[in-house]
Design an enzyme around this catalytic site. Structure first.
Site, PDB file in Angstrom:
ATOM      1  N   HIS A  13       1.164  48.115  41.935  1.00  0.00           N
ATOM      2  CA  HIS A  13       2.059  47.064  42.428  1.00  0.00           C
ATOM      3  C   HIS A  13       2.672  46.335  41.239  1.00  0.00           C
ATOM      4  CE1 HIS A  13       2.882  43.839  45.720  1.00  0.00           C
ATOM      5  NE2 HIS A  13       3.624  43.541  44.665  1.00  0.00           N
ATOM      6  N   LYS A 100      20.143  48.497  43.211  1.00  0.00           N
ATOM      7  CA  LYS A 100      21.181  47.470  43.326  1.00  0.00           C
ATOM      8  C   LYS A 100      22.565  48.076  43.218  1.00  0.00           C
ATOM      9  CE  LYS A 100      17.877  44.306  41.403  1.00  0.00           C
ATOM     10  NZ  LYS A 100      16.790  45.266  41.196  1.00  0.00           N
ATOM     11  N   GLY A 199      10.640  40.931  48.400  1.00  0.00           N
ATOM     12  CA  GLY A 199      11.643  39.864  48.426  1.00  0.00           C
ATOM     13  C   GLY A 199      11.011  38.585  48.921  1.00  0.00           C
ATOM     14  N   GLU A 229       2.181  36.999  52.506  1.00  0.00           N
ATOM     15  CA  GLU A 229       2.309  36.218  51.259  1.00  0.00           C
ATOM     16  C   GLU A 229       2.556  34.750  51.589  1.00  0.00           C
ATOM     17  OE1 GLU A 229       5.297  37.886  48.674  1.00  0.00           O
ATOM     18  OE2 GLU A 229       4.349  37.094  46.873  1.00  0.00           O
TER      19      GLU A 229
HETATM   20  C1  6MZ Z   1       7.791  39.401  47.020  1.00  0.00           C
HETATM   21  C2  6MZ Z   1       8.586  40.096  44.982  1.00  0.00           C
HETATM   22  C3  6MZ Z   1       7.530  39.420  44.318  1.00  0.00           C
HETATM   23  O1  6MZ Z   1      13.029  45.004  42.413  1.00  0.00           O
HETATM   24  O2  6MZ Z   1      14.564  43.756  40.879  1.00  0.00           O
HETATM   25  N1  6MZ Z   1       9.343  40.675  44.042  1.00  0.00           N
HETATM   26  N2  6MZ Z   1       8.707  40.086  46.320  1.00  0.00           N
HETATM   27  N3  6MZ Z   1       6.776  38.721  46.458  1.00  0.00           N
HETATM   28  C4  6MZ Z   1       6.608  38.693  45.111  1.00  0.00           C
HETATM   29  N4  6MZ Z   1       5.582  37.951  44.607  1.00  0.00           N
HETATM   30  C5  6MZ Z   1       5.689  37.043  43.543  1.00  0.00           C
HETATM   31  N5  6MZ Z   1       7.667  39.634  43.002  1.00  0.00           N
HETATM   32  C6  6MZ Z   1       8.775  40.412  42.854  1.00  0.00           C
HETATM   33  O3  6MZ Z   1      12.084  43.336  40.805  1.00  0.00           O
HETATM   34  C7  6MZ Z   1      12.200  41.987  41.190  1.00  0.00           C
HETATM   35  C8  6MZ Z   1      12.195  41.874  42.700  1.00  0.00           C
HETATM   36  O4  6MZ Z   1      10.901  42.241  43.212  1.00  0.00           O
HETATM   37  C9  6MZ Z   1      10.567  41.453  44.344  1.00  0.00           C
HETATM   38  C10 6MZ Z   1      11.741  40.510  44.586  1.00  0.00           C
HETATM   39  O5  6MZ Z   1      12.607  41.091  45.523  1.00  0.00           O
HETATM   40  C11 6MZ Z   1      12.401  40.455  43.205  1.00  0.00           C
HETATM   41  O6  6MZ Z   1      13.780  40.116  43.255  1.00  0.00           O
HETATM   42  P1  6MZ Z   1      13.226  44.439  41.038  1.00  0.00           P
HETATM   43  O7  6MZ Z   1      12.975  45.454  39.955  1.00  0.00           O
END
Ligand code: 6MZ
Length: 364
Positions: A13, A100, A199, A229
Site C-alpha cells: 500500500h 491522470k 482519494g 478511513e
Molecule cells: C485515501 C489516499 C491517501 O495516485 O497521485 N491517497 N487516498 N487515503 C489516503 N490516506 C492518507 N493517501 C494517498 O498518489 C496520491 C493520491 O493517492 C490517494 C489520493 O487520491 C492522492 O491524491 P497518486 O500517485
C-alpha cells in the site's frame, strides 16, 4: 531499526505521489517558483509541515500534483520511489497511482501510466522484475547469483519485483473509473495487476464506482478498497459485502464490521504512521493492528505515503515491534506472511517464498 532495514519486506500500500522524497518535491517546487508559476515559499511551507489532518493531507496532494504534472517528472518520481523502497530491502512493491489526464501536457491516462512504467524500468541501482515473470525469460533468476539473467554479472545484486495498481480517485465519474479499469486490463502484460479505490474519503460515494469495480473483478483484476478511513457505517458494510481481495486502513470499524471482516478473512493493509498522523487513530496502543495481530487476522504493514508522512517500511516494522513487544522471529513471520496477499501470480509468490526461506536460514 537496522535489523528492520535488513529484513526482506513486502510493500502493498504505497501511493506514488505520496512517496516522493521531500528533496525532490522541493527541487520541483523551486523550478516552478523560478518560472513564476508558483509561490515557492508558500509551497515550501506546505511540503515541510509535519503534522497534518486528513483534510490537510488532501490539500497537500493537490499541491504535489501541480509539481508532478509532466511525463518526465512522473518518470523521475517513479524511478526514485522504486529505488528508495529497494534500498531498504523491499523485495516486492505493489505501487499504486491514479492515472491522470491532462490536455495541457498532452497527457492521457495511458501516457501517464507509460511514464510511470518507464521510470520503473529505468532503475539501475537494483534489478527490477516488472513484466510478469512468466512471460519474460530475461527475468528468470540466475541459479548461482540470484540476480535476473538480464543483468547477471556473476555478482549477487539486489532485486525487487514491482507491480502496479491503478487507483480510482473518489472525485472521478463512473465513466472515468471504467476507463481506468479498461486501461488496467490492457496493461496487464506490462505489470498492472489490480485496481484500488482511494482519494479523500469524505468526498463522493463509493457506489459511483461499483460498476467499474465489478467489471474489474469479472475480468480477473484484483481489487483493494480504502475502507473505513472515516466513520461511514453503511459504506463500510457495503464494501465488505463486495468482498474485495484486500482493504486498506479499517480505522472506523464497528463491532458488526469486525465480525464480517474476520469471518471473510479479507487481508488488511495497515498504515500505522499515516493513521496516527491524520488522527484517524489516537495512538499506536489503541490501533486495531494490535487486536488483528493477536487474532491472527491476515494483515500487512504498509507505508501509505512514505514522503508525506516521513516514514519508511522499516520504520513501520520498528513501530509495530515496539508497540507489541515483537521479537525478530515474529517480525520476520509478519513480513513473510505478506507474500500470501500480493496480487501478482503464483510464480512470483513462489519466488518470494524462496527469498524469505533463504533469508530465514541466514537469520538462524
Ligand atoms: C485515501 C489516499 C491517501 O495516485 O497521485 N491517497 N487516498 N487515503 C489516503 N490516506 C492518507 N493517501 C494517498 O498518489 C496520491 C493520491 O493517492 C490517494 C489520493 O487520491 C492522492 O491524491 P497518486 O500517485
Amino acid at each position: 531499526m537496522e535489523w528492520c532495514m535488513s529484513m526482506p519486506k513486502v510493500e502493498l500500500h504505497a501511493h506514488l505521489n505520496g512517496s516522493i522524497r521531500d528533496s525532490t518535491l522541493l527541487e520541483l517546487a523551486r523550478a516552478l517558483g523560478d518560472k513564476g508559476l508558483i509561490d515557492f515559499s508558500q509551497v515550501e511551507h506546505v511540503i515541510l509541515k509535519n503534522d497534518r489532518s486528513l483534510t490537510e493531507v488532501f490539500k497537500l496532494f493537490d499541491v504535489i500534483h501541480i509539481l508532478t504534472t509532466d511525463h518526465m517528472t512522473v518518470t523521475r518520481i517513479a524511478k526514485e520511489v522504486v529505488e528508495d523502497f529497494a534500498s531498504e530491502n523491499v523485495v516486492y512493491l505493489e505501487l499504486r497511482t491514479t492515472p491522470k489526464k491532462n490536455d495541457s501536457q498532452g497527457m492521457s491516462k495511458r501516457s501517464y501510466v507509460e511514464a510511470v512504467l518507464e521510470g520503473i524500468r529505468s532503475v539501475s541501482s537494483v534489478d527490477v522484475a516488472l513484466i510478469p515473470y512468466t512471460e519474460d525469460p530475461r527475468n528468470l533468476l540466475h541459479p548461482l547469483c540470484g540476480a535476473t539473467n538480464a543483468k547477471c554479472n556473476g555478482n549477487s545484486r539486489k532485486k525487487i519485483f514491482v507491480r502496479l495498481l491503478l487507483s480510482i480517485d473518489r472525485r472521478e465519474t463512473t465513466e472515468s473509473a471504467m476507463e481506468t479499469v479498461k486501461l488496467a486490463l490492457e496493461m496487464g502484460h506490462l505489470g498492472v495487476v489490480g485496481i484500488d479505490l482511494s482519494g479523500n474519503p469524505k468526498v463522493g460515494e463509493w457506489k459511483t464506482y461499483l460498476p467499474a469495480l465489478k467489471f474489474a473483478r469479472e475480468q480477473g483484476l484484483s481489487v483493494t478498497l480504502h475502507c473505513g478511513e472515516v466513520p461511514n457505517s453503511k459504506e463500510i458494510q457495503d464494501m465488505l459485502d463486495f468482498l474485495p481481495q484486500r482493504i486498506g486502513h479499517a480505522c472506523f470499524f464497528e463491532e458488526e464490521h469486525w465480525r464480517k471482516l474476520k469471518s471473510t478473512n479479507i487481508p488488511v493493509e495497515i498504515c500505522l504512521t499515516s493513521n496516527i498522523r491524520t488522527l484517524s487513530v489516537s495512538s499506536i496502543d489503541a490501533h486495531h493492528f494490535v487486536d488483528l495481530y493477536n487474532a491472527k487476522h491476515p494483515l500487512v504493514l504498509c507505508t501509505d505515503d512514505s514522503g508525506v508522512f516521513s516514514t519508511s517500511l522499516s520504520n513501520e516494522y520498528k513501530i509495530a515491534a515496539s508497540s507489541l513487544g515483537l521479537g525478530r522471529k515474529q517480525m520476520f513471520e509478519l513480513s513473510k506472511n505478506s507474500v500470501e496477499f500480493i496480487f501478482a501470480d503464483n510464480v512470483v509468490k513462489d519466488e518470494l517464498r524462496e527469498i524469505f526461506n533463504s533469508a530465514a536460514k541466514n537469520l538462524e
